[in-house]
Design a protein around this motif. Sequence first.
Motif, mmCIF file in Angstrom:
data_model
loop_
_atom_site.group_PDB
_atom_site.id
_atom_site.type_symbol
_atom_site.label_atom_id
_atom_site.label_comp_id
_atom_site.label_asym_id
_atom_site.label_seq_id
_atom_site.Cartn_x
_atom_site.Cartn_y
_atom_site.Cartn_z
ATOM 1 N N ASP A 47 0.859 -1.171 0.000
ATOM 2 C CA ASP A 47 0.000 0.000 0.000
ATOM 3 C C ASP A 47 0.901 1.229 0.000
ATOM 4 O O ASP A 47 2.108 1.109 -0.242
ATOM 5 C CB ASP A 47 -0.983 -0.013 1.176
ATOM 6 N N GLU A 48 0.335 2.399 0.315
ATOM 7 C CA GLU A 48 1.122 3.636 0.265
ATOM 8 C C GLU A 48 2.278 3.652 1.263
ATOM 9 O O GLU A 48 3.221 4.428 1.131
ATOM 10 C CB GLU A 48 0.210 4.858 0.468
ATOM 11 N N ARG A 49 2.252 2.769 2.255
ATOM 12 C CA ARG A 49 3.325 2.709 3.254
ATOM 13 C C ARG A 49 4.519 1.899 2.810
ATOM 14 O O ARG A 49 5.611 2.032 3.341
ATOM 15 C CB ARG A 49 2.785 2.099 4.558
#
Length: 178
Positions: free
Chosen positions: A21-23
Motif C-alpha cells: 500500500d502507500e506505506r
Amino acid sequence: MKVIDTEIVDVKIIEPTKFGDERGFFMETWNQKQFESLVTKKPTQFVQDNHSKSKQGILRGLHFQRENTQGKLVRVISGEVFDVAVDIRKNSATFGKWVGIYLSAENNRQLWVPEGFAHGFYVTSEEAEFVYKCTNYYHPESEVSIAWNDKVLDIKWPISGSPLLSEKDSNGIEINSL
C-alpha cells in the motif's frame, strides 16, 4: 506463494505473494512448510545464507561442488540478473539442459536450483545484490566451474561483448569433461 514449473522438472520459479500500500510492502520470502510441500516434496534444510554484490557485466558461474553438493534458493534484492541452472546429473534425461530466467528486485522471483545442478548469473543492471540459501556448506576444495560459454550447453546469455569473469571462471571446464 506461486510455484512455476520450468523445462526441467526439478528446477522451480517461485513468486512470493507481495502485499503493498502507500506505506510500502510486505512479502514472505521463505516458509519451510510451503517450500517442502510445493517445491521439493521432501524435507529440505538450509544451513547457510549468502549475499553478493556485483557490477554490470559480471558473470559468476557456472559453479557446483563435487562434494557437499548444494541446493540453492536464489533471489535478487537490488538490480537484475539473468540466472541459469544447468543439469549436471549424468543419469538424468535432462543432463546438459539449462533454465535461464531474469531475477530482479522488481519481479521478486526466486529460483530453486536443486543439488545436481551448476549455477551462475550475469548482472544486467548497473549493479545487483544477490542472496541465496544453501542446503550444504561451502566446500572450496570441491568447487568446480563449468565454462560459461561451453559450446555443448549453448546458453543464450544476454551479453554483448565479453563478460567480466574471475580467474576461476575464466578457466572453467567443459561439461563433457565431468
